[in-house]
Design an enzyme around this catalytic site. Sequence first.
Site, PDB file in Angstrom:
ATOM      1  N   SER A 123       3.667   8.906   9.732  1.00 44.10           N
ATOM      2  CA  SER A 123       1.978   8.706   9.914  1.00 44.10           C
ATOM      3  C   SER A 123       1.517   9.873  11.600  1.00 44.10           C
ATOM      4  CB  SER A 123       1.813   7.569  10.926  1.00 44.10           C
ATOM      5  OG  SER A 123       1.693   7.028  11.713  1.00 44.10           O
TER       6      SER A 123
ATOM      7  N   GLU B 151      15.811   2.041  17.582  1.00 46.27           N
ATOM      8  CA  GLU B 151      15.358   3.109  17.955  1.00 46.27           C
ATOM      9  C   GLU B 151      14.637   3.181  19.768  1.00 46.27           C
ATOM     10  OE1 GLU B 151      12.487   3.650  14.042  1.00 46.27           O
ATOM     11  OE2 GLU B 151      11.882   4.541  15.887  1.00 46.27           O
TER      12      GLU B 151
ATOM     13  N   SER C 206      10.125   2.305   6.913  1.00 44.51           N
ATOM     14  CA  SER C 206       9.326   1.488   7.018  1.00 44.51           C
ATOM     15  C   SER C 206       9.674   1.322   8.252  1.00 44.51           C
ATOM     16  CB  SER C 206       9.781   0.393   6.000  1.00 44.51           C
ATOM     17  OG  SER C 206      11.394  -0.067   6.020  1.00 44.51           O
ATOM     18  N   ARG C 207      11.049  -0.146   8.454  1.00 45.73           N
ATOM     19  CA  ARG C 207      11.516  -0.748   9.774  1.00 45.73           C
ATOM     20  C   ARG C 207      13.238  -0.156  10.122  1.00 45.73           C
ATOM     21  NH1 ARG C 207       6.965   0.637  11.011  1.00 45.73           N
ATOM     22  NH2 ARG C 207       5.864  -0.914  12.802  1.00 45.73           N
TER      23      ARG C 207
ATOM     24  N   ASP D  30      13.258   7.478   8.848  1.00 45.99           N
ATOM     25  CA  ASP D  30      12.257   8.155   9.248  1.00 45.99           C
ATOM     26  C   ASP D  30      12.856   7.094  10.539  1.00 45.99           C
ATOM     27  OD1 ASP D  30      10.148   8.915  10.059  1.00 45.99           O
ATOM     28  OD2 ASP D  30       8.734   7.170   9.913  1.00 45.99           O
TER      29      ASP D  30
ATOM     30  N   HIS E 287      10.721   8.843  13.514  1.00 48.57           N
ATOM     31  CA  HIS E 287       9.845   7.944  13.526  1.00 48.57           C
ATOM     32  C   HIS E 287       8.727   8.834  13.701  1.00 48.57           C
ATOM     33  CE1 HIS E 287       8.590   3.272  12.756  1.00 48.57           C
ATOM     34  NE2 HIS E 287       7.859   4.135  12.761  1.00 48.57           N
ATOM     35  N   ILE E 288       7.747  10.091  12.877  1.00 49.29           N
ATOM     36  CA  ILE E 288       6.729  10.286  12.523  1.00 49.29           C
ATOM     37  C   ILE E 288       5.860  10.124  11.300  1.00 49.29           C
ATOM     38  CG2 ILE E 288       7.701  12.221  14.356  1.00 49.29           C
ATOM     39  CD1 ILE E 288       8.517  14.082  11.639  1.00 49.29           C
TER      40      ILE E 288
ATOM     41  N   ARG F  48       0.952  -0.930  -0.093  1.00 51.86           N
ATOM     42  CA  ARG F  48      -0.294   0.152  -0.084  1.00 51.86           C
ATOM     43  C   ARG F  48       0.766   0.942   0.329  1.00 51.86           C
ATOM     44  NH1 ARG F  48      -3.236  -3.122   3.655  1.00 51.86           N
ATOM     45  NH2 ARG F  48      -2.198  -2.712   5.353  1.00 51.86           N
ATOM     46  N   ILE F  49       1.757   1.338   0.799  1.00 51.98           N
ATOM     47  CA  ILE F  49       3.099   2.467   1.194  1.00 51.98           C
ATOM     48  C   ILE F  49       3.307   3.073  -0.481  1.00 51.98           C
ATOM     49  CG2 ILE F  49       4.007   3.933   2.824  1.00 51.98           C
ATOM     50  CD1 ILE F  49       2.688   2.171   4.775  1.00 51.98           C
TER      51      ILE F  49
HETATM   52  C1  DGY Z   1       3.597   1.778  11.629  1.00 54.96           C
HETATM   53  O1  DGY Z   1       2.058   2.282  12.081  1.00 54.96           O
HETATM   54  O2  DGY Z   1       3.287   1.199  11.530  1.00 54.96           O
HETATM   55  C2  DGY Z   1       4.115   3.089  11.285  1.00 54.96           C
HETATM   56  O3  DGY Z   1       5.265   2.817  11.300  1.00 54.96           O
HETATM   57  C3  DGY Z   1       3.308   3.654  12.497  1.00 54.96           C
HETATM   58  O4  DGY Z   1       2.518   4.953  11.928  1.00 54.96           O
END
Ligand code: DGY
Length: 381
Positions: A321, A300, A270-271, A295, A318-319, A173-174
């Site tokens: 979203s 982390e 992503s991660r 991000d 990590h912002i 999706r992203i």
């Molecule tokens: C998630 O939802 O997985 C994001 O990393 C944080 O919103």
Amino acid sequence: MSTNDWRTHNESGSKRVVVTKELPGDRWLEILTAADCRVEIGTSTEILSVEEISDKIGDQCDGVIGQLTEKWGEELFTALKNAGGKAYSNYAVGYNNVDVGVATKYGIPVGNTPGVLTDTTAEMAVSLTFSSARRVVEADAFMRAEKYHGWLPTLYLGELMKGKTVGVIGAGRIGCAYAKMMVEGFKMNVVYFDPYPNEYMENYIAAYGEFLKSQGDEPITCRRLDSVEDVLRVADVVSLHPLLDDTTFHLMNTERLSLMKDNAILINASRGPVIDEVALVEHCKTHPDFKVGLDVFEDEPLMKPGLKELPNVVIVPHIASATIWTRSGMATLAASNVAGVLNGYSAWQDPDDVLPFLGDNPPQAAPSIVNASEVGLSAYA
Ligand code: DGY
């Protein structure tokens, strides 16, 4: 964490739900209140340990909304099960912090919050792309340091994106939303790698290419390549959007970084562990024209030594979203997951179509339960 670090909403609710962090908006509290839940909310901004969460779950707890910073494995699901817990929702779309197998073993449904953060996260990946390409953060620091003594032909030269090639690793999706933004906004060609073809994305970009052609513009293309390596070799920008699992841990290592163009841009929203951050620091040191927008981080909230000193790296905490609409929507979905299960509703299980849950008359279902069939939750009909 002291007892002062928790607040209670709807004291008289007959079901007890623990929410480990304050969440934005009010709707989520209304949903849990309507489901007759007493809601105990952690007000500390510190990350809670497994022991602290386990203590809070205590002897009796019907459900929990937890965070991606918490390790939801054997210990916490045992505690939740022993406390009579029936539902857990992660306040995130990603759930690599959750051992779904353990939750399933105890019959506990696990929720997540898809759909409301797709465009928001993609927009952050775009922001990082351009902040990196046009050296916005470096130039901002230069201005604040009052070093600007007049326009110069060579001041902060960056990279033009229009017409170049963007590579997407992980076209879910992203990744797909990011590719569309880069195509529509900046007429970039797309190459991607994903184990599964994204026909929707390919057709969408092909149709957009036809439109451009009809306007007398250069058409653009979208191609799925055979490997991550193939994408890295040809792309001017690479944005990482895979799930984090054993196959994507340190996907970007020394060897793969070395395949990228010297002046390429690498984006990760992503991660963190998808990139070997030590290798990345080294690569950025030896390739000053290489640029990175991050991000997320491998350890982390910590950063690997040397990362924050690098001028060619843009870093945000990590912002991706973090918009009010998205974070409130995530709260609504997480609360609806827990309330839905406690109400005995079925699982909605169409993560591409959860927006009805943000409206005034939400479906009587739990919007996104990732192990619904495994724990015997019936599907909403
Ligand atoms: C998630 O939802 O997985 C994001 O990393 C944080 O919103």
